[in-house]
Design an enzyme around this catalytic site. Structure first.
Site, PDB file in Angstrom:
ATOM      1  N   SER A 125       0.833  -1.209   0.000  1.00  0.00           N
ATOM      2  CA  SER A 125       0.000   0.000   0.000  1.00  0.00           C
ATOM      3  C   SER A 125       0.858   1.245   0.000  1.00  0.00           C
ATOM      4  O   SER A 125       0.410   2.301  -0.438  1.00  0.00           O
ATOM      5  CB  SER A 125      -0.856   0.061   1.258  1.00  0.00           C
ATOM      6  OG  SER A 125      -1.734  -0.997   1.313  1.00  0.00           O
ATOM      7  N   HIS A 139      -2.019  -3.403  -6.813  1.00  0.00           N
ATOM      8  CA  HIS A 139      -2.568  -3.010  -5.515  1.00  0.00           C
ATOM      9  C   HIS A 139      -4.067  -3.285  -5.470  1.00  0.00           C
ATOM     10  O   HIS A 139      -4.855  -2.556  -6.066  1.00  0.00           O
ATOM     11  CB  HIS A 139      -2.261  -1.520  -5.268  1.00  0.00           C
ATOM     12  CG  HIS A 139      -2.649  -1.041  -3.913  1.00  0.00           C
ATOM     13  ND1 HIS A 139      -3.122   0.221  -3.669  1.00  0.00           N
ATOM     14  CD2 HIS A 139      -2.632  -1.661  -2.711  1.00  0.00           C
ATOM     15  CE1 HIS A 139      -3.382   0.348  -2.385  1.00  0.00           C
ATOM     16  NE2 HIS A 139      -3.098  -0.772  -1.784  1.00  0.00           N
ATOM     17  N   GLU A 177      -4.973  -1.114  -8.653  1.00  0.00           N
ATOM     18  CA  GLU A 177      -4.019  -0.140  -9.190  1.00  0.00           C
ATOM     19  C   GLU A 177      -2.832  -0.927  -9.754  1.00  0.00           C
ATOM     20  O   GLU A 177      -2.232  -1.736  -9.038  1.00  0.00           O
ATOM     21  CB  GLU A 177      -3.541   0.814  -8.084  1.00  0.00           C
ATOM     22  CG  GLU A 177      -4.597   1.815  -7.658  1.00  0.00           C
ATOM     23  CD  GLU A 177      -4.121   2.785  -6.575  1.00  0.00           C
ATOM     24  OE1 GLU A 177      -4.340   3.990  -6.717  1.00  0.00           O
ATOM     25  OE2 GLU A 177      -3.532   2.325  -5.572  1.00  0.00           O
ATOM     26  N   ASN A 224      -4.660   6.389  -2.364  1.00  0.00           N
ATOM     27  CA  ASN A 224      -4.265   6.862  -1.030  1.00  0.00           C
ATOM     28  C   ASN A 224      -3.700   8.272  -1.066  1.00  0.00           C
ATOM     29  O   ASN A 224      -3.817   9.017  -0.090  1.00  0.00           O
ATOM     30  CB  ASN A 224      -3.259   5.907  -0.385  1.00  0.00           C
ATOM     31  CG  ASN A 224      -3.966   4.694   0.209  1.00  0.00           C
ATOM     32  OD1 ASN A 224      -5.152   4.773   0.540  1.00  0.00           O
ATOM     33  ND2 ASN A 224      -3.270   3.594   0.317  1.00  0.00           N
TER      34      ASN A 224
END
Ligand code: NAD
Length: 296
Positions: free
Chosen positions: A119, A140, A152, A190
């Site tokens: 992450s 991801h 991702e 994120n």
């Protein structure tokens, strides 16, 4: 660059979810853990999750049986030697990941694709533990992997475009929607989500609104499925703090800096839902109440 066999390293929360997705899509999938008990725990989680999907009619009983039939387990890294892609989903620790990847480098066939589910760590830095930079990408997945639609796909400055394309195609065959991003802390999701969550904490700290009013505001005013404090408690206060530190170290911008309240909550063990207390108190899990002690 055909992907026929998948290896997953780590069968915790994410590894088990990803293994389930791959096996359900029909890929022979081999999962590696560090102990038999952890393997069994991960596979039991897959079994439960598949059963729930059957209960909810998202999967047929035959599909469940077929998925379980595609899963293999091992404690030996060498058993991954026949895999066309290996997805690393072990603990979020750069040294442990590099150690594993260097070992895998000696085991995998020349054409195999290396993918990490990290992450927050740098895909480029992980790649340096292998001698096969062009074959290294990030994939991801989001938690819970069997339900979340997004993957991702992360390319580095040396990723082979064919490998990136293969990663993209692979995600599609899993029934996911891939998006392309480069190796920058936080990737796309994120990088945008974490500053928003941190800003919600600042908004609360500055007395602009209460925990429940800020949550209601974003739910009803922006149609978010949940407010930022409910989401923070769900993700984990310590996890968000850790990711914010990584983002701040990369960009050195205030919007990524974890606010003092978040840090104090980490120190005090108020990790959110899993700890029974965070921005909400989960003493009655069906009826969480705002944690009034956080008010100034
Ligand atoms: P976890 O702690 O639930 O699982 C990690 C597992 O890896 C453990 O079971 C551990 O025993 C195993 N492990 C450690 N070293 C190993 C090795 N050398 N070989 C095989 N297994 C090994 O962690 P998680 O939440 O599943 O996270 C895994 C990765 O996924 C991390 O990189 C994390 O950043 C990423 N990720 C997590 C989330 C999330 O919401 N938890 C979401 C997306 C990505």
């Amino acid at each position: 660059m055909e992907i026929r066999k998948v290896g997953i390293v780590g069968c915790g929360l994410m590894g088990s979810g990803i293994a389930q997705v791959c096996a359900t899509a029909g890929y022979p999938t081999i999962v590696r853990e560090v102990s038999q008990s952890l393997l069994e725990k991960g596979l039991a989680a897959i079994d439960r999750s598949l059963s729930k999907l059957v209960e909810n009619e998202a999967l047929t009983a035959e599909q469940r049986t077929s998925a379980l039939g595609h899963l293999q387990q091992t404690l030996r890294l060498e058993d991954l030697s026949g895999c066309d892609i290996v997805i690393e989903a072990i603990v979020e620790n750069l040294e442990r990941k590099k150690e594993l990847l260097a070992e895998l480098d000696g085991v995998l066939k020349a054409a195999a694709i290396f993918a990490s589910n990290t992450s927050s760590l740098s895909i480029t830095e992980m790649m340096t533990a292998t001698r096969r930079g062009p074959q290294f990408i990030g994939l991801h997945f989001f938690n819970p992997a069997p339900l979340m639609q997004l993957v991702e796909v992360i390319k580095t400055v040396v990723s082979d475009p064919e490998v990136v394309r293969a990663g993209f195609e692979f995600a599609r065959t899993l029934g996911k929607t891939p998006i392309l991003t480069t190796d920058r802390a936080g990737f796309i999701v994120n990088r945008l989500l974490v500053p928003y969550l941190l800003d919600a904490v600042r908004t609360f700290e500055e007395g602009v609104g209460s925990i429940e009013d800020i949550d209601q505001g974003m739910k009803l005013g922006c149609n978010h499925p949940m407010g930022p404090f409910t989401l923070l408690d769900f993700v984990g206060i310590e996890t968000t703090y850790y990711i914010a530190e990584i983002l701040f170290n990369e960009y050195r911008e205030k919007r990524f800096a974890p606010p003092p309240l978040l840090k104090r909550m980490v120190m005090a063990g108020l990790y959110g839902r899993k700890a029974g207390k965070g921005f909400y108190d989960y003493t009655d899990p069906k009826n969480p109440r705002p944690n009034r002690l956080l008010e100034r």
